[in-house]
Design a protein around this motif. Structure first.
Motif, PDB file in Angstrom:
ATOM      1  N   UNK A  78       0.831  -1.206   0.000  1.00  0.00           N
ATOM      2  CA  UNK A  78       0.000   0.000   0.000  1.00  0.00           C
ATOM      3  C   UNK A  78       0.868   1.259   0.000  1.00  0.00           C
ATOM      4  N   UNK A  79       1.982   1.226   0.727  1.00  0.00           N
ATOM      5  CA  UNK A  79       2.864   2.378   0.782  1.00  0.00           C
ATOM      6  C   UNK A  79       3.561   2.605  -0.566  1.00  0.00           C
ATOM      7  N   UNK A  80       3.957   1.538  -1.232  1.00  0.00           N
ATOM      8  CA  UNK A  80       4.582   1.668  -2.552  1.00  0.00           C
ATOM      9  C   UNK A  80       3.602   2.198  -3.593  1.00  0.00           C
ATOM     10  N   UNK A  81       2.324   1.907  -3.386  1.00  0.00           N
ATOM     11  CA  UNK A  81       1.288   2.385  -4.309  1.00  0.00           C
ATOM     12  C   UNK A  81       0.834   3.803  -3.990  1.00  0.00           C
ATOM     13  N   UNK A  82       1.405   4.406  -2.948  1.00  0.00           N
ATOM     14  CA  UNK A  82       1.049   5.765  -2.578  1.00  0.00           C
ATOM     15  C   UNK A  82      -0.168   5.897  -1.700  1.00  0.00           C
ATOM     16  N   UNK A  83      -0.675   4.759  -1.183  1.00  0.00           N
ATOM     17  CA  UNK A  83      -1.861   4.793  -0.332  1.00  0.00           C
ATOM     18  C   UNK A  83      -1.514   5.040   1.130  1.00  0.00           C
ATOM     19  N   UNK A  84      -0.261   4.865   1.507  1.00  0.00           N
ATOM     20  CA  UNK A  84       0.187   5.066   2.884  1.00  0.00           C
ATOM     21  C   UNK A  84       1.464   5.894   2.906  1.00  0.00           C
ATOM     22  N   UNK A  85       1.606   6.703   3.939  1.00  0.00           N
ATOM     23  CA  UNK A  85       2.860   7.432   4.164  1.00  0.00           C
ATOM     24  C   UNK A  85       3.749   6.700   5.164  1.00  0.00           C
ATOM     25  N   UNK A  86       3.151   5.793   5.929  1.00  0.00           N
ATOM     26  CA  UNK A  86       3.918   5.032   6.912  1.00  0.00           C
ATOM     27  C   UNK A  86       3.015   4.065   7.639  1.00  0.00           C
ATOM     28  N   UNK A  87       3.617   3.138   8.365  1.00  0.00           N
ATOM     29  CA  UNK A  87       2.818   2.211   9.158  1.00  0.00           C
ATOM     30  C   UNK A  87       3.588   1.813  10.418  1.00  0.00           C
ATOM     31  N   UNK A  88       2.818   1.409  11.426  1.00  0.00           N
ATOM     32  CA  UNK A  88       3.367   1.051  12.731  1.00  0.00           C
ATOM     33  C   UNK A  88       3.213  -0.452  12.923  1.00  0.00           C
ATOM     34  N   UNK A  89       4.274  -1.111  13.354  1.00  0.00           N
ATOM     35  CA  UNK A  89       4.231  -2.544  13.661  1.00  0.00           C
ATOM     36  C   UNK A  89       4.646  -2.755  15.113  1.00  0.00           C
ATOM     37  N   UNK A  90       4.344  -3.921  15.639  1.00  0.00           N
ATOM     38  CA  UNK A  90       4.636  -4.234  17.034  1.00  0.00           C
ATOM     39  C   UNK A  90       5.343  -5.588  17.099  1.00  0.00           C
ATOM     40  N   UNK A  91       6.447  -5.627  17.840  1.00  0.00           N
ATOM     41  CA  UNK A  91       7.131  -6.905  18.019  1.00  0.00           C
ATOM     42  C   UNK A  91       6.574  -7.600  19.271  1.00  0.00           C
ATOM     43  N   UNK A  92       7.208  -8.671  19.661  1.00  0.00           N
ATOM     44  CA  UNK A  92       6.692  -9.455  20.798  1.00  0.00           C
ATOM     45  C   UNK A  92       6.702  -8.675  22.111  1.00  0.00           C
ATOM     46  N   UNK A  93       7.576  -7.689  22.182  1.00  0.00           N
ATOM     47  CA  UNK A  93       7.657  -6.905  23.416  1.00  0.00           C
ATOM     48  C   UNK A  93       6.687  -5.716  23.419  1.00  0.00           C
ATOM     49  N   UNK A  94       5.863  -5.666  22.393  1.00  0.00           N
ATOM     50  CA  UNK A  94       4.864  -4.607  22.259  1.00  0.00           C
ATOM     51  C   UNK A  94       5.493  -3.232  22.044  1.00  0.00           C
ATOM     52  N   UNK A  95       6.738  -3.208  21.625  1.00  0.00           N
ATOM     53  CA  UNK A  95       7.402  -1.947  21.329  1.00  0.00           C
ATOM     54  C   UNK A  95       7.156  -1.588  19.863  1.00  0.00           C
ATOM     55  N   UNK A  96       6.675  -0.396  19.589  1.00  0.00           N
ATOM     56  CA  UNK A  96       6.329  -0.051  18.207  1.00  0.00           C
ATOM     57  C   UNK A  96       7.562   0.206  17.343  1.00  0.00           C
ATOM     58  N   UNK A  97       7.463  -0.182  16.092  1.00  0.00           N
ATOM     59  CA  UNK A  97       8.445   0.166  15.064  1.00  0.00           C
ATOM     60  C   UNK A  97       7.694   0.877  13.948  1.00  0.00           C
ATOM     61  N   UNK A  98       8.327   1.873  13.365  1.00  0.00           N
ATOM     62  CA  UNK A  98       7.661   2.692  12.349  1.00  0.00           C
ATOM     63  C   UNK A  98       8.430   2.597  11.036  1.00  0.00           C
ATOM     64  N   UNK A  99       7.709   2.389   9.962  1.00  0.00           N
ATOM     65  CA  UNK A  99       8.281   2.421   8.621  1.00  0.00           C
ATOM     66  C   UNK A  99       7.646   3.580   7.871  1.00  0.00           C
ATOM     67  N   UNK A 100       8.461   4.477   7.341  1.00  0.00           N
ATOM     68  CA  UNK A 100       7.956   5.640   6.600  1.00  0.00           C
ATOM     69  C   UNK A 100       8.362   5.538   5.147  1.00  0.00           C
ATOM     70  N   UNK A 101       7.561   6.167   4.286  1.00  0.00           N
ATOM     71  CA  UNK A 101       7.870   6.163   2.853  1.00  0.00           C
ATOM     72  C   UNK A 101       9.198   6.869   2.594  1.00  0.00           C
ATOM     73  N   UNK A 102       9.426   8.006   3.234  1.00  0.00           N
ATOM     74  CA  UNK A 102      10.757   8.594   3.297  1.00  0.00           C
ATOM     75  C   UNK A 102      11.141   9.600   2.249  1.00  0.00           C
ATOM     76  N   UNK A 103      10.339   9.804   1.206  1.00  0.00           N
ATOM     77  CA  UNK A 103      10.778  10.688   0.121  1.00  0.00           C
ATOM     78  C   UNK A 103      10.555  12.166   0.427  1.00  0.00           C
ATOM     79  N   UNK A 104       9.809  12.483   1.480  1.00  0.00           N
ATOM     80  CA  UNK A 104       9.530  13.875   1.840  1.00  0.00           C
ATOM     81  C   UNK A 104       9.747  14.044   3.341  1.00  0.00           C
ATOM     82  N   UNK A 105      10.776  14.787   3.759  1.00  0.00           N
ATOM     83  CA  UNK A 105      11.062  14.949   5.194  1.00  0.00           C
ATOM     84  C   UNK A 105       9.892  15.524   5.983  1.00  0.00           C
ATOM     85  N   UNK A 106       9.119  16.437   5.388  1.00  0.00           N
ATOM     86  CA  UNK A 106       7.997  17.027   6.107  1.00  0.00           C
ATOM     87  C   UNK A 106       6.909  15.995   6.371  1.00  0.00           C
ATOM     88  N   UNK A 107       6.676  15.109   5.414  1.00  0.00           N
ATOM     89  CA  UNK A 107       5.689  14.051   5.593  1.00  0.00           C
ATOM     90  C   UNK A 107       6.184  13.044   6.627  1.00  0.00           C
TER      91      UNK A 107
END
Length: 338
Positions: A78-107
């Motif tokens: 979805x992010x590669x298709x331009x539908x998302x700017x980023x998404x949040x995932x959770x590992x086993x310790x419930x600590x969030x990790x964030x992946x951003x599209x990255x092409x625009x610093x303001x976004x």
């Protein structure tokens, strides 16, 4: 008395030139209106998703403004298709990790700010847990805007030089003599495009090389692909400049096309986030060559896309050039006396 008479003559001369009057009174209003619509737009609301939220957290987190995804692959697509700017995932310790599209610093910053709202009572520093799909944490605004500015300046100077040069061919009588010869109009247009195009190719190579290797503009893809985009954009500017020069009587009138034809394209090329522009105005972007060129340049220089990913934008640029060449042939027929 002599001064007053001279002043009256100048005023009358100006009022006879309707195009100059339009430039003086209407062009500034048009550009200021566009600037007002761009800068008074609402703040961009990033599109952020959450992936496979653990059951214990679902009741604690406010997920109303977040799109849910079952797995990372679905969110990444979805992010590669331009539908998302980023998404949040959770590992086993419930600590969030964030992946951003990255092409625009303001976004990127807006994504982090929105992700932080999931944990308002926690002081965890989410910026330490960010992964970039494109770009990196050191990416600056110049890297983000650089591809757009590169395309704009190439378009601007090629448009100006080609238009003024072809206008001189008319005003000096060269065009009239050529039209009196057996040469066909389409052959003449093609010859001009090829001749100017050779010089344009050298200009495109120099500007691209200087921007990337001297100014250290971000370059994730192939320099050859950047050159292809710039050359096609240059041909579009070249053919458009020649076309509009057919409707100008002197160099001043050729310059008058710049605030009407060239400058507005900058507002819809990606220099400003198009998602924040009024819907009734955003349709202008896809009608301009710079919209597609800037998109292709950002795809190569920031996202590292290959040639196959650029085919749509390149085809549109080639289509613009072909359209302007056909219109050039039609426009020059009025100058043929025989």
């Amino acid at each position: 008395m002599r001064i007053s008479g001279f002043v009256v003559r100048i005023i009358r001369q100006l009022f006879r030139d309707k195009r100059t009057l339009a430039l003086m009174f209407l062009a500034p209003l048009l550009i200021l209106t566009m600037l007002s619509l761009v800068f008074s737009s609402e703040d961009y609301e990033p599109k952020v998703g959450v992936v496979d939220v653990p059951q214990p957290l679902q009741a604690k987190l406010d997920l109303d403004d977040f799109e849910g995804y079952e797995n990372k692959d679905e969110a990444l697509s979805a992010m590669k298709d331009g539908e998302l700017d980023g998404y949040v995932t959770f590992d086993d310790s419930k600590t969030p990790d964030i992946t951003v599209e990255g092409s625009d610093p303001s976004v990127n910053g807006a994504v982090l700010k929105k992700a932080q709202t999931l944990f308002p009572s926690q002081s965890m520093k989410l910026s330490d847990r960010v992964t970039f799909l494109y770009g990196n944490e050191d990416m600056g605004m110049f890297d983000s805007f650089g591809p757009v500015l590169l395309g704009f300046f190439v378009f601007f100077f090629v448009f100006l030089v080609s238009g003024v040069s072809f206008l001189r061919e008319r005003t000096t009588g060269t065009l009239e003599r050529l039209l009196a010869s057996p040469i066909k109009i389409w052959e003449m247009v093609l010859s001009y495009v090829i001749g100017f195009g050779i010089v344009t190719l050298l200009q495109a190579a120099l500007i691209s090389w200087f921007s990337i290797y001297i100014l250290d503009m971000m370059m994730a893809g192939s320099f050859f692909n950047v050159l292809i985009v710039i050359v096609l954009l240059s041909f579009t500017a070249l053919t458009l400049g020649i076309l509009l020069s057919a409707f100008a009587k002197n160099e001043l009138q050729m310059m008058q096309f710049i605030p009407i034809v060239v400058v507005p394209q900058l507002f819809f090329s990606g220099l400003f986030n198009l998602d924040t522009i009024s819907e009734w105005l955003s349709w202008v972007g896809p009608l301009t060559p710079l919209y597609y060129a800037a998109g292709a340049l950002r795809d190569v220089m920031i996202r590292g896309f290959g040639f196959g990913d650029l085919l749509f934008n390149l085809s549109v640029l080639a289509g613009f050039s072909l359209l302007f060449m056909i219109l050039n042939v039609a426009a020059l027929k009025k100058y043929r006396k025989i």
